[in-house]
Scaffold this motif. Structure first.
Motif, PDB file in Angstrom:
ATOM      1  N   ILE A 248       9.930  42.535  81.058  1.00 55.86           N
ATOM      2  CA  ILE A 248       9.869  41.427  80.183  1.00 55.86           C
ATOM      3  C   ILE A 248       8.515  41.017  79.861  1.00 55.86           C
ATOM      4  O   ILE A 248       7.970  40.519  78.711  1.00 55.86           O
ATOM      5  N   SER A 249       7.591  40.890  81.063  1.00 55.45           N
ATOM      6  CA  SER A 249       6.263  40.517  81.014  1.00 55.45           C
ATOM      7  C   SER A 249       5.361  41.490  80.042  1.00 55.45           C
ATOM      8  O   SER A 249       4.724  40.976  78.879  1.00 55.45           O
TER       9      SER A 249
ATOM     10  N   ASN B  28      19.742  40.600  84.838  1.00 55.59           N
ATOM     11  CA  ASN B  28      18.529  40.385  84.514  1.00 55.59           C
ATOM     12  C   ASN B  28      17.613  41.225  83.589  1.00 55.59           C
ATOM     13  O   ASN B  28      16.427  40.971  83.255  1.00 55.59           O
TER      14      ASN B  28
ATOM     15  N   VAL C 268      15.298  41.973  77.839  1.00 52.11           N
ATOM     16  CA  VAL C 268      14.512  43.038  77.450  1.00 52.11           C
ATOM     17  C   VAL C 268      15.314  44.255  76.867  1.00 52.11           C
ATOM     18  O   VAL C 268      14.792  44.778  75.847  1.00 52.11           O
TER      19      VAL C 268
ATOM     20  N   GLU D 220      18.598  33.148  86.168  1.00 47.26           N
ATOM     21  CA  GLU D 220      17.082  33.831  85.910  1.00 47.26           C
ATOM     22  C   GLU D 220      16.073  32.842  85.585  1.00 47.26           C
ATOM     23  O   GLU D 220      16.321  31.485  85.635  1.00 47.26           O
TER      24      GLU D 220
ATOM     25  N   ASN E 100      11.064  32.347  82.619  1.00 44.63           N
ATOM     26  CA  ASN E 100      10.347  33.133  81.962  1.00 44.63           C
ATOM     27  C   ASN E 100      11.281  34.301  81.255  1.00 44.63           C
ATOM     28  O   ASN E 100      10.732  35.365  80.654  1.00 44.63           O
ATOM     29  N   ASN E 101      12.321  34.456  81.654  1.00 45.31           N
ATOM     30  CA  ASN E 101      13.398  35.372  81.323  1.00 45.31           C
ATOM     31  C   ASN E 101      14.534  34.772  81.101  1.00 45.31           C
ATOM     32  O   ASN E 101      15.758  35.370  81.430  1.00 45.31           O
TER      33      ASN E 101
END
Length: 580
Positions: free
Chosen positions: A212-213, A265, A269, A298, A301-302
């Motif tokens: 995801i980053s 998780n 993405v 989560e 950031n996600n």
């Protein structure tokens, strides 16, 4: 509207309500406005703490389908939480993780990666009542910039978390220094194999963090080439899912090792990449991941609801593939792991890195075999070299320990031949350290009456009397069975212990089983039977060639059942695992 969106809205409203109940409302408390952590009771400013709850609140406030849409009480709670974040932010702009990592740039980056999205979501809503909360949030983000322009990291994935934070700050503030700092991190190169494995081999946690980053880094900086690394990992993950949805964590290099995680998780993405690429596999993975989202777990950031609202897309237009359920998948067999390890001494760090790990198992070969409800993993450079799921019957691992180099054998090599034999091999080496040459001691000017051990240059001692001990494990698949042969060289009287590790939920029986302690037994002879529900595994045969209940430096985490087979070298023993 997609069914998953309806589900997320309902869940997000539940998360919103749960967060409200945990918010500290006493204005005299230093934690006023924060949301109490379930495990500690202390509100935290980290990515799993108050900011994550703020994300749920923001998503509810701006979503007309939420029962909290434009809710005045919730907006007040968000303002109080944003005040809390400003108060808990350190003078250098960072936050602290809480459990460790104080004044931490990478943990600040985790928070920034999501709080930037909260800010943009509120900004897009064009709701004047939200301006006070937005002002606090923007002030928080502004204060983080100096720390992220100068701060370092601990772990490999932290680099991409920081880069994603810089990228999303760049979307808001457009400062060229943010781009420059991100490029410094990216210049190190991306730490992923051709088959899609990240350095930390963390299928349960940090794969998704890196994915995801890099997605946000690619999106915000216009660097689509970075998405190729995300694709690699997601394609790999399609083969690392057990029949019940649990992901393979048997060989992780991080804290998810041997723990239970699902694919949830990866939802965001997978969804974003499915739409970006119109990819049927990623779309199927997004659907499957969504089926496991049942409670909030989560980080900010996600956050699934924020992600869906901020990056709207219609996944219904993307075709679906079937997730693979029958396969033999070899991972990393072409990775030049041995070549890379041979170059380690040239680098000059002497295998020392602060607050992190070298992750020398990166790129080790893995074999995944799936036949509907049967799921097998074989892996080198891991505490366990074989694991098997047969329906509900879980053989969580098979590991071998010795007294030669005390501890678990992490097999160095895994190979496979055309006849279907998988071979693990390691040569353990152990020797002794001679006296330090006198000319090197002169540099130390030692006190002739006392010589502290820790002041001596131990790395300069000559290595003497090197001894080796070779161990091999061969695994063969048969019809409804697996055969494991373990054998050692001719060295005599090395104590060894092969351990079968089972899920705590099943029943372990057999005439050759002798209890050692709670959850542990000897498997001395005959046949062992393990059953869970309607599924069962039968293993033959045990051995008891020495009496030691355990070997040095071998951990036995709770929540499992352990059956030990005691072997004495030279040994050559074959086990048959039948699926019933």
């Amino acid at each position: 509207m997609e069914p998953i969106i309806d589900k997320l809205i309902k869940l997000n409203d539940e998360w919103t309500e749960a967060g409200l109940q945990k918010q500290v409302t006493d204005p005299s408390s230093k934690y006023a406005g924060g949301v109490m952590d379930e495990s500690t009771g202390i509100p935290r400013a980290n990515h799993l703490g108050t900011p994550a709850v703020m994300a749920a609140w923001a998503a509810s406030l701006v979503n007309p389908a939420s029962r909290y849409y434009h809710h005045a009480g919730l907006l007040h709670a968000l303002e109080q939480a944003s005040d809390f974040m400003l108060r808990r932010q350190h003078a250098d702009g960072t936050i602290s993780l809480g459990s460790t990592n104080f004044n931490s740039p990478p943990d600040t980056a985790f928070v920034v990666g999501g709080v930037t999205q909260i800010y943009r979501l509120l900004e897009r809503a064009e709701w004047p009542d939200a301006l006070p909360a937005m002002a606090n949030i923007k002030e928080f983000l502004t204060r983080t910039i100096p720390a992220l322009l100068t701060g370092g990291c601990h772990t490999p994935n932290h680099r991409w978390v920081i880069t994603a934070a810089l990228a999303q700050l760049y979307e808001i503030f457009a400062q060229p220094e943010l781009l420059h700092r991100a490029e410094e991190w990216l210049a190190e190169g991306i730490d992923i194999t051709e088959d899609g494995e990240w350095t930390e081999r963390s299928n349960g946690i940090y794969n998704a963090v890196s994915d995801i980053s890099l997605y946000h880094t690619a999106r915000a900086f216009g660097r689509p080439e970075l998405l190729e690394y995300v694709r690699r990992n997601l394609r790999m993950m399609a083969y690392l899912i057990h029949p019940d949805g649990e992901v393979v964590t048997d060989y992780s290099g991080r804290q998810d090792l041997g723990q239970t995680f699902d694919l949830s998780n990866y939802f965001l993405v997978c969804r974003l990449m499915a739409v970006h690429d119109a990819d049927p596999l990623f779309a199927a993975m997004a659907d499957y991941a969504a089926s496991f989202i049942s409670r909030y777990k989560e980080g900010v950031n996600n956050h699934p609801m924020v992600g869906v609202l901020l990056f709207p897309s219609n996944l219904e237009n993307v075709e679906r593939d079937q997730l693979p359920q029958r396969y033999v998948k070899w991972l990393n067999f072409g990775h030049p792991m041995e070549e890379h390890l041979n170059r380690v001494q040239q680098v000059g760090h002497h295998m020392q890195i602060q607050h992190s790990s070298m992750h020398l198992a990166f790129g080790a070969p893995v074999v995944r075999i799936r036949e509907l409800d049967d799921s097998v993993t074989m892996m080198a450079k891991a505490p366990s070299f074989f694991s098997l799921r047969h329906g509900k019957a879980r053989l969580l691992g098979v590991k071998l320990a010795t007294s030669f180099s005390p501890g678990v054998v992490s097999f160095d090599k895994l190979s496979a031949d055309s006849s279907g034999v998988y071979t693990f091999h390691s040569v353990l080496e152990k020797g002794y350290n001679g006296p330090i040459p006198k000319e090197l001691l002169a540099e130390l000017a030692p006190d002739t009456k006392m010589s502290p051990w820790y002041l001596l240059p131990h790395h300069r001692r000559p290595f003497t009397h090197a001894q080796q001990f070779a161990i091999t494990a061969e695994i063969t698949q048969e019809q409804h069975a697996w055969r494991i042969r373990v054998h050692a060289d001719e060295r005599e009287d090395v104590f060894a212990q092969l351990t079968f590790i089972f899920g705590i939920e099943g029943q372990l029986t057999g005439s050759g089983i002798v209890p050692i302690s709670e959850g542990r037994c000897f498997f001395q002879e005959g046949t062992l039977h393990y059953s869970a529900g309607q599924d069962a595994i039968e293993i033959s045969s045990g051995a008891f060639e020495h009496r030691l209940p355990e070997l040095r430096e071998v951990p036995y985490p709770g929540g499992c059942q352990y059956a030990h087979v005691n072997l004495l070298s030279p040994f050559d023993h074959t086990f048959t695992i039948r699926l019933l």
